[in-house]
Design a protein around this motif. Structure first.
Motif, mmCIF file in Angstrom:
data_model
loop_
_atom_site.group_PDB
_atom_site.id
_atom_site.type_symbol
_atom_site.label_atom_id
_atom_site.label_comp_id
_atom_site.label_asym_id
_atom_site.label_seq_id
_atom_site.Cartn_x
_atom_site.Cartn_y
_atom_site.Cartn_z
ATOM 1 N N SER A 22 -4.291 1.142 -6.386
ATOM 2 C CA SER A 22 -5.488 0.305 -6.514
ATOM 3 C C SER A 22 -5.159 -0.905 -7.362
ATOM 4 O O SER A 22 -4.130 -0.951 -8.049
ATOM 5 C CB SER A 22 -6.653 1.081 -7.149
ATOM 6 O OG SER A 22 -6.364 1.382 -8.517
ATOM 7 N N ARG A 42 -20.520 -0.499 -2.280
ATOM 8 C CA ARG A 42 -19.461 -1.430 -2.647
ATOM 9 C C ARG A 42 -19.804 -2.354 -3.815
ATOM 10 O O ARG A 42 -18.913 -3.039 -4.325
ATOM 11 C CB ARG A 42 -19.119 -2.316 -1.434
ATOM 12 C CG ARG A 42 -18.478 -1.576 -0.257
ATOM 13 C CD ARG A 42 -17.071 -1.105 -0.588
ATOM 14 N NE ARG A 42 -16.359 -0.616 0.580
ATOM 15 C CZ ARG A 42 -15.571 -1.360 1.338
ATOM 16 N NH1 ARG A 42 -15.400 -2.636 1.059
ATOM 17 N NH2 ARG A 42 -14.939 -0.838 2.365
ATOM 18 N N SER A 65 -11.991 -4.811 0.016
ATOM 19 C CA SER A 65 -10.903 -4.319 0.854
ATOM 20 C C SER A 65 -10.281 -5.493 1.597
ATOM 21 O O SER A 65 -10.991 -6.383 2.076
ATOM 22 C CB SER A 65 -11.411 -3.290 1.866
ATOM 23 O OG SER A 65 -11.922 -2.145 1.214
ATOM 24 N N TYR A 90 -10.844 -3.536 -7.105
ATOM 25 C CA TYR A 90 -12.075 -3.427 -7.903
ATOM 26 C C TYR A 90 -12.206 -4.685 -8.770
ATOM 27 O O TYR A 90 -11.323 -5.006 -9.570
ATOM 28 C CB TYR A 90 -12.026 -2.191 -8.796
ATOM 29 C CG TYR A 90 -11.876 -0.891 -8.054
ATOM 30 C CD1 TYR A 90 -12.943 -0.323 -7.366
ATOM 31 C CD2 TYR A 90 -10.650 -0.219 -8.046
ATOM 32 C CE1 TYR A 90 -12.799 0.877 -6.686
ATOM 33 C CE2 TYR A 90 -10.498 0.984 -7.369
ATOM 34 C CZ TYR A 90 -11.573 1.530 -6.687
ATOM 35 O OH TYR A 90 -11.419 2.724 -6.015
ATOM 36 N N PRO A 108 -8.019 -0.211 -2.562
ATOM 37 C CA PRO A 108 -9.232 -0.867 -3.058
ATOM 38 C C PRO A 108 -8.913 -1.888 -4.144
ATOM 39 O O PRO A 108 -8.055 -1.649 -5.002
ATOM 40 C CB PRO A 108 -10.057 0.297 -3.623
ATOM 41 C CG PRO A 108 -9.045 1.335 -3.983
ATOM 42 C CD PRO A 108 -7.911 1.193 -3.008
ATOM 43 N N ASN A 120 0.800 -1.224 0.000
ATOM 44 C CA ASN A 120 0.000 0.000 0.000
ATOM 45 C C ASN A 120 0.834 1.275 0.000
ATOM 46 O O ASN A 120 0.285 2.360 -0.199
ATOM 47 C CB ASN A 120 -0.979 0.007 1.177
ATOM 48 C CG ASN A 120 -0.284 -0.213 2.509
ATOM 49 O OD1 ASN A 120 0.936 -0.177 2.609
ATOM 50 N ND2 ASN A 120 -1.084 -0.457 3.548
ATOM 51 N N ASP A 178 -14.088 7.362 -6.420
ATOM 52 C CA ASP A 178 -12.759 7.365 -5.815
ATOM 53 C C ASP A 178 -11.739 8.085 -6.681
ATOM 54 O O ASP A 178 -10.533 8.017 -6.412
ATOM 55 C CB ASP A 178 -12.290 5.921 -5.570
ATOM 56 C CG ASP A 178 -13.155 5.184 -4.572
ATOM 57 O OD1 ASP A 178 -13.732 5.855 -3.689
ATOM 58 O OD2 ASP A 178 -13.256 3.946 -4.663
ATOM 59 N N LYS A 199 -16.212 -3.434 -4.959
ATOM 60 C CA LYS A 199 -15.053 -2.778 -4.373
ATOM 61 C C LYS A 199 -14.717 -3.546 -3.097
ATOM 62 O O LYS A 199 -15.428 -3.481 -2.101
ATOM 63 C CB LYS A 199 -15.352 -1.313 -4.058
ATOM 64 C CG LYS A 199 -14.196 -0.581 -3.398
ATOM 65 C CD LYS A 199 -14.583 0.854 -3.068
ATOM 66 C CE LYS A 199 -13.473 1.573 -2.311
ATOM 67 N NZ LYS A 199 -13.860 2.973 -1.968
#
Length: 484
Positions: A205, A279, A319, A331, A329, A200, A478, A317
Motif C-alpha cells: 500500500s 472510499r 486505486s 490512501y 490501495p 504491486n 483492509d 482510498k
C-alpha cells in the motif's frame, strides 16, 4: 550572456508575496543565483511610492527570514531591485504605466507572477496584452487554486491561453519544489535497489498524508466555498501521487516527465456514488486543544458559521488501474487542526509469505518513509534481530536514514526558491501542465458529485487529534493502520 528578466508580482503587497515570494527572491539574490533577474516590480491597489514599498518589504523580510540569513549589505543591494506600481485589475491606465516602467529597463523578457484571486487571471492577462506588455519572451506564473471545479478551471485556462502559450504558462504547486519530492526521481530511477520493487508485486500500500495544526481563520472568502478536497487533494496530494506512481520517463525533460504523470492521473479509478461511502471520509474539526492551547471549532469561527457543508478533513482510498499498481490501495488524507504538522509518503512493502521467527510482530513491515515537512528526509524501516542472549531470534524495527543530515541543513532551501529559479530560467519540469490540472479536477468533480448524490455526512473530530474515527476505519477494514 543570459537573458535578463523583469519579475512582476501581481498581489505584490499580499500575504503570499510577503511570506514566501520576497523572502525566496532575497535568498536567491544572497546566494548569487539571481543573475538573470533584472528588477522585481510589485503591484498592488494601494497608493504608495517605491521607497514606501521598500520599507514594507524590509519589515516583512526581517519578520519572515531566519535571523541568520539577514544581512544589511545584501539588503542594500537587493532593495535597488525592488519597484512598486499601483495596478487595479480593471484600470487600463494602470497597465499602461506598468508597461512604460518595463520599457525603461534593459530586460529582454518579463515573468508575470499572478498571486491574486484566480478569477482575475484572465482579465490581468488581457490587460497586459492590450497595454503592449506581452512580448515574445514574456511568461506567466499562475498560483493555485485554478478554479473551483473543472468548468471554472477550463475557463481560466482558456482566458490565459488567449495571451500566453502553454510553453509560456507556469502553473505552480509549491509541493513540487520540495527537495524530497524531487529526490523521488533520483530514488526511483537512479537506484537499481528500489526500481525493481516499485510495483504491486512488492508494494502492499501507499499512504500520503498532509497534516496541519493550523485552522482556517482568516480565509473565510475562500475556504467556506472550497473545503479540504478542493484545497489540498486536487493539487498537492494528486501531484505527489502522480510522481510516486509514474512510469520511468524517456528523459528528464519537462514534457516527458509530465507525460508520465498524466498517465497516472488518467488511470485513477473514479470514485462514484456506488463506492464513495467505502472510499472516502469527510471531517470537520470541533473545539479542542492544539499544542496545549484551546481552539474553537470550525463552525464557531466567525467566518464559517454558515459553512455547514464544508469539510476541513478528507481521507480517500484511491486505486490506479494499470499493470504496475493494480490491487495496491493509495490512501490519502489531509486536514486542518490535527495533532501536529507533517507531510509524508509511506511505501509499505508486503510481508514474507511466512515467518521463521517466534513472536514475529505482524504489524511491523518494511516501509520507505519520505518526509516532506517540517523536515525533509527519507528513511527505510527494516527488521533486525533484537540484541541480547536469547534462546530464539526475535525481531525489532530499525530505521535507516537515507539522507545526509548535515548536507540537508547546509543545502536546505524553501520550495519557492526552487520554483522561482526554474521559472526565471524557463524550466517547466516542476510545474503543472494544463491537461494535468484539468484531469485532476475531473476526478475530484466526480467525488463531489457522489457526495452530493449520497448526502455524505461530515464527521466531527476534536481539534488536536488526527481526524475522525471513520478515517481510521477506512484503512483498518483492509487490515492496515495509518503510519504516525
Amino acid at each position: 550572456m543570459s537573458q535578463l528578466v523583469d519579475l512582476v508580482i501581481f498581489g505584490g503587497t499580499g500575504d503570499l508575496s510577503s511570506r514566501k515570494l520576497l523572502p525566496a527572491l532575497f535568498q536567491l539574490h544572497r546566494h548569487g543565483l539571481a543573475e538573470r533577474l533584472q528588477r522585481i516590480v510589485a503591484t498592488g491597489r494601494s497608493e504608495m511610492d517605491t521607497d514606501a514599498f521598500r520599507q514594507i518589504a524590509r519589515d516583512n523580510l526581517l519578520r519572515y527570514l531566519p535571523d541568520d540569513d539577514w544581512d544589511e549589505t545584501i539588503w542594500s543591494e537587493f532593495r535597488e531591485r525592488l519597484h512598486y506600481v499601483r495596478v487595479e485589475a480593471a484600470h487600463a491606465e494602470h497597465y499602461r504605466a506598468l508597461a512604460s516602467l518595463l520599457q525603461e529597463g534593459h530586460s529582454q523578457g518579463q515573468l508575470y507572477y499572478l498571486a491574486t484571486l484566480p478569477a482575475l487571471y484572465g482579465e490581468i492577462c488581457q490587460q497586459l496584452q492590450a497595454a503592449g506588455a506581452v512580448g515574445e519572451h514574456s511568461r506567466v506564473v499562475l498560483e493555485k487554486p485554478l478554479g473551483h471545479d473543472l468548468a471554472s478551471c477550463q475557463q481560466i485556462n482558456h482566458q490565459v491561453d488567449q495571451v500566453f502559450s502553454e510553453e509560456a504558462t507556469f502553473r505552480i504547486d509549491h509541493y513540487l519544489g520540495k527537495e524530497t519530492v524531487q529526490n523521488l526521481l533520483a530514488l526511483r530511477f537512479g537506484n537499481q535497489l528500489f526500481q525493481p520493487m516499485w510495483n504491486n508485486t512488492f508494494v502492499s500500500s501507499v499512504q500520503i498524508t498532509v497534516a496541519e495544526e493550523i485552522g482556517v481563520a482568516g480565509r473565510g472568502s475562500y475556504y467556506a466555498e472550497t473545503g479540504a478536497l478542493r484545497d489540498m487533494v486536487q493539487n498537492h496530494l494528486l501531484q505527489v501521487l502522480s510522481i510516486v506512481a509514474m512510469e520511468p520517463p524517456a528523459s528528464l525533460q519537462a514534457s516527458d516527465i509530465r507525460d508520465e504523470k498524466m498517465k497516472v492521473l488518467r488511470s485513477l479509478e473514479p470514485i462514484t456514488a456506488a463506492n464513495v461511502k467505502e472510499r472516502t471520509v469527510r471531517g470537520r474539526y470541533a473545539e479542542g486543544a492544539v499544542d496545549g492551547h484551546a481552539v474553537k471549532g470550525f463552525l464557531e469561527e466567525d467566518e464559517f458559521q454558515h459553512a455547514e457543508d464544508t469539510e476541513t478533513f478528507v481521507a480517500l482510498k484511491a486505486s490506479i488501474n494499470n499493470w504496475r499498481w493494480a490491487g495496491v490501495p493509495f490512501y490519502l488524507r489531509t486536514g486542518k487542526r490535527l495533532s501536529r504538522r507533517y507531510s509524508e509518503i509511506v511505501i509499505e512493502y508486503r510481508r514474507p509469505p511466512f515467518s521463521l521467527f517466534a513472536n514475529d510482530p505482524q504489524e511491523l513491515t518494511n516501509k520507505l518513509v519520505i518526509h516532506l515537512q517540517p523536515e525533509e528526509s527519507i528513511s527505510l524501516h527494516t527488521l533486525n534481530k533484537k540484541p541480547g542472549l536469547r534462546s530464539k531470534l526475535k525481531l525489532q524495527p530499525v530505521e535507516l536514514h537515507l539522507t545526509d543530515d548535515q548536507q540537508r541543513v547546509e543545502d536546505s532551501y524553501d520550495a519557492y526558491e526552487r520554483l522561482l529559479l526554474d521559472a526565471l530560467h524557463g524550466d517547466q519540469t516542476l510545474f503543472m501542465r494544463r491537461d494535468e490540472v484539468e484531469t485532476a479536477w475531473r476526478w475530484i468533480d466526480t467525488i463531489i458529485a457522489a457526495w452530493e448524490e449520497n448526502s455524505t455526512p461530515i464527521k466531527n473530530y476534536n481539534a488536536g487529534t488526527m481526524g475522525p474515527n471513520a478515517a481510521t476505519a477506512l484503512i483498518a477494514v483492509d487490515g492496515r493502520q495509518w503510519h504516525e
